[in-house]
Enzyme design. Structure first.
Site, PDB file in Angstrom:
ATOM      1  N   VAL A   1     -17.019   4.991  -2.843  1.00  0.00           N
ATOM      2  CA  VAL A   1     -17.682   3.723  -2.521  1.00  0.00           C
ATOM      3  C   VAL A   1     -18.992   3.979  -1.771  1.00  0.00           C
ATOM      4  CG1 VAL A   1     -17.472   1.478  -1.398  1.00  0.00           C
ATOM      5  CG2 VAL A   1     -15.447   2.549  -2.383  1.00  0.00           C
TER       6      VAL A   1
ATOM      7  N   GLY B   1     -19.440   8.084   5.501  1.00  0.00           N
ATOM      8  CA  GLY B   1     -18.555   8.384   4.377  1.00  0.00           C
ATOM      9  C   GLY B   1     -19.301   8.260   3.061  1.00  0.00           C
TER      10      GLY B   1
ATOM     11  N   LYS C   1       0.858  -1.185   0.000  1.00  0.00           N
ATOM     12  CA  LYS C   1       0.000   0.000   0.000  1.00  0.00           C
ATOM     13  C   LYS C   1       0.888   1.227   0.000  1.00  0.00           C
ATOM     14  CE  LYS C   1      -4.445   1.261   0.498  1.00  0.00           C
ATOM     15  NZ  LYS C   1      -5.679   0.632   0.034  1.00  0.00           N
TER      16      LYS C   1
HETATM   17  P1  NAD Z   1     -13.219   8.524  -0.841  1.00  0.00           P
HETATM   18  O1  NAD Z   1     -12.070   9.394  -0.527  1.00  0.00           O
HETATM   19  O2  NAD Z   1     -13.855   8.653  -2.186  1.00  0.00           O
HETATM   20  O3  NAD Z   1     -14.350   8.731   0.259  1.00  0.00           O
HETATM   21  C1  NAD Z   1     -14.115   8.805   1.617  1.00  0.00           C
HETATM   22  C2  NAD Z   1     -15.205   9.697   2.187  1.00  0.00           C
HETATM   23  O4  NAD Z   1     -15.161   9.624   3.613  1.00  0.00           O
HETATM   24  C3  NAD Z   1     -15.047  11.170   1.799  1.00  0.00           C
HETATM   25  O5  NAD Z   1     -16.269  11.662   1.295  1.00  0.00           O
HETATM   26  C4  NAD Z   1     -14.632  11.833   3.115  1.00  0.00           C
HETATM   27  O6  NAD Z   1     -15.075  13.182   3.201  1.00  0.00           O
HETATM   28  C5  NAD Z   1     -15.330  10.936   4.119  1.00  0.00           C
HETATM   29  N1  NAD Z   1     -14.785  10.985   5.472  1.00  0.00           N
HETATM   30  C6  NAD Z   1     -13.498  11.029   5.862  1.00  0.00           C
HETATM   31  N2  NAD Z   1     -13.421  11.034   7.214  1.00  0.00           N
HETATM   32  C7  NAD Z   1     -14.696  10.960   7.669  1.00  0.00           C
HETATM   33  C8  NAD Z   1     -15.278  10.911   8.955  1.00  0.00           C
HETATM   34  N3  NAD Z   1     -14.548  10.953  10.059  1.00  0.00           N
HETATM   35  N4  NAD Z   1     -16.626  10.821   9.057  1.00  0.00           N
HETATM   36  C9  NAD Z   1     -17.398  10.794   7.940  1.00  0.00           C
HETATM   37  N5  NAD Z   1     -16.891  10.828   6.692  1.00  0.00           N
HETATM   38  C10 NAD Z   1     -15.570  10.923   6.559  1.00  0.00           C
HETATM   39  O7  NAD Z   1     -12.743   7.016  -0.580  1.00  0.00           O
HETATM   40  P2  NAD Z   1     -13.385   5.673  -1.115  1.00  0.00           P
HETATM   41  O8  NAD Z   1     -12.635   5.227  -2.302  1.00  0.00           O
HETATM   42  O9  NAD Z   1     -14.862   5.814  -1.167  1.00  0.00           O
HETATM   43  O10 NAD Z   1     -12.981   4.660   0.058  1.00  0.00           O
HETATM   44  C11 NAD Z   1     -13.689   4.618   1.285  1.00  0.00           C
HETATM   45  C12 NAD Z   1     -13.091   3.540   2.170  1.00  0.00           C
HETATM   46  O11 NAD Z   1     -13.169   2.268   1.538  1.00  0.00           O
HETATM   47  C13 NAD Z   1     -11.610   3.742   2.494  1.00  0.00           C
HETATM   48  O12 NAD Z   1     -11.325   3.251   3.789  1.00  0.00           O
HETATM   49  C14 NAD Z   1     -10.911   2.878   1.468  1.00  0.00           C
HETATM   50  O13 NAD Z   1      -9.614   2.492   1.863  1.00  0.00           O
HETATM   51  C15 NAD Z   1     -11.863   1.719   1.421  1.00  0.00           C
HETATM   52  N6  NAD Z   1     -11.784   0.934   0.196  1.00  0.00           N
HETATM   53  C16 NAD Z   1     -12.000   1.551  -0.999  1.00  0.00           C
HETATM   54  C17 NAD Z   1     -11.939   0.794  -2.165  1.00  0.00           C
HETATM   55  C18 NAD Z   1     -12.211   1.421  -3.507  1.00  0.00           C
HETATM   56  O14 NAD Z   1     -12.396   0.663  -4.483  1.00  0.00           O
HETATM   57  N7  NAD Z   1     -12.274   2.738  -3.612  1.00  0.00           N
HETATM   58  C19 NAD Z   1     -11.647  -0.574  -2.104  1.00  0.00           C
HETATM   59  C20 NAD Z   1     -11.463  -1.163  -0.844  1.00  0.00           C
HETATM   60  C21 NAD Z   1     -11.517  -0.384   0.288  1.00  0.00           C
END
Ligand code: NAD
Length: 373
Positions: free
Chosen positions: A206, A202, A105
């Site tokens: 996703v 969030g 990562k």
């Molecule tokens: P993203 O950056 O698009 O979205 C994250 C969201 O969470 C943002 O809108 C942000 O403002 C919000 N956020 C941050 N801190 C917060 C809090 N304390 N309370 C409420 N909201 C908060 O990221 P993503 O790609 O949607 O990923 C979300 C999670 O899923 C992450 O942990 C990521 O590692 C995990 N994940 C994502 C993928 C993927 O395909 N994108 C795959 C596996 C795991």
């Protein structure tokens, strides 16, 4: 075919770049999150402002594959710990999903809204190119499809691009959606979402895509984000109830879906949970591995994060398959996620053990078998 190199070796950074890449593995050993990492690289470029950590946890199953997170961590140590925990999670995720990759990562310490400049990304692309053959990366929090496309123009080891398998987030959301249904089926005997309350933390790539699916299937959504515009949009799009970020854990809901950052489930927060199922996309949802026992004791069914959120990984890994990306084949593998979860739920219940303990055991067996082969 993948070209895999011995993890220690590093290509020389390209051109006139001021980028320096150093091996900081020995410095990270003191951290509890270190846990047997193979290699940790630090990339720095004072001109572009880049500080990037690439953690390679375990390559017994194949070269390391994991997303790149862009986040303004409050300290270097916090960023390093995040990278270490995330890369370890990728090793387990790949092992359970059955992809031929190891865990790695990357974390770039920067505010994705204000500091993710083209020059910072160019510098990071040079670092990636230097790690070609030992680390493949894709989107994560703070790194968009457009960023991945930009990186791909300079580094071959970037997947999840527009010309490849695309943004992994909708595929991750697809897997999480069916994972939630598998958890409901296990707990209630029916996977119907009609009238089921889901609290989503969030509303990013996703979380938003997940809300769309849940809403379409009749779930009642309660949402939060630190970005209030996202909340307003969710209220309009899904008729969602909005809560402040610190109120979402104790929301009156059947399912809590963490889709923001990690560490949300801890000794301090678990007692306030009202949901009977925790199933969401965030990586490293548990502050400590042992905290899953508290969830079990509170009769909360926990869908291990790296099982339910493996859709994106499966999709980007498919891009590196010998025959090239095959969407149908990738989605068929993603469709296995609910079955994998159901088996884990049943085994954990039979053995009266936390679901994440059972999952880690299965992953370790596979990694050890590959290392011994
Ligand atoms: P993203 O950056 O698009 O979205 C994250 C969201 O969470 C943002 O809108 C942000 O403002 C919000 N956020 C941050 N801190 C917060 C809090 N304390 N309370 C409420 N909201 C908060 O990221 P993503 O790609 O949607 O990923 C979300 C999670 O899923 C992450 O942990 C990521 O590692 C995990 N994940 C994502 C993928 C993927 O395909 N994108 C795959 C596996 C795991």
């Amino acid at each position: 075919m993948l070209h895999v190199r011995e993890p220690r070796t590093l290509r020389k950074p390209a051109g006139k770049s001021k980028l320096t890449i150093s091996d900081i593995t020995a410095d990270a050993v003191r951290l509890s999150a270190y846990e047997g990492h193979e290699r940790i690289w630090l990339g720095r470029d004072n001109e572009s402002g880049l500080t990037a950590i690439v953690a390679i946890h375990n390559t017994a199953l194949g070269p390391a594959l994991g997303g790149t997170r862009v986040w303004p961590h409050e300290s270097f140590e916090a960023a390093l710990t995040d990278a270490l925990r995330l890369s370890r999670g990728m090793t387990y995720k790949s092992a359970i999903a059955g992809t031929a990759f190891g865990g790695g990562k990357a974390v770039i310490i920067a505010d994705p809204k204000t500091e993710k400049t083209p020059s910072l990304l160019s510098s990071y692309a040079d670092m990636l190119a230097a790690l070609e053959g030992q680390f493949f990366t894709a989107e994560d929090v703070g790194l968009s499809l457009a960023d991945a496309d930009f990186l791909r123009t300079r580094a071959p080891n970037v997947v999840g691009t527009g010309s490849g398998s695309g943004n992994p987030s909708p595929v991750t959301a697809h897997g999480v959606f069916f994972g939630i249904k598998a958890a409901l089926k296990h707990r209630r005997g029916t996977d119907s979402l009609k009238g089921i309350g889901v609290a989503v933390q969030g509303l990013g790539s996703v979380g938003w895509a997940l809300c769309e699916k849940l809403h379409e299937d009749g779930a009642a959504l309660t949402v939060t984000d630190i970005d209030t515009t996202r909340i307003e949009e969710a209220k309009r799009a899904f008729g969602a109830t909005a809560l402040a970020p610190d109120a979402i854990l104790s929301a009156e809901a059947d399912v809590f879906a963490p889709c923001a950052l990690g560490g949300v489930l801890s000794r301090e927060t678990i007692p306030s949970l009202k949901a009977e199922i925790v199933a969401g996309s965030a990586n490293n949802q548990l502050a400590r591995h042992e905290d899953a026992r508290l969830l079990m004791e509170a009769s909360i069914l926990y869908a291990p994060d790296y099982v339910i959120n493996a859709g994106g990984l499966i999709n980007v890994a498919a891009e590196l398959a010998p025959g090239g990306y095959d969407r149908a084949a990738a989605m068929a593998r993603v469709a296995q996620i609910p079955k994998t979860l159901s088996d884990i739920f049943a085994r954990a219940e039979r053995q009266r053990r936390p679901t994440n303990e059972v999952t880690a055991e299965i992953a370790m067996e596979r990694i050890k078998a590959a290392a011994a082969a």
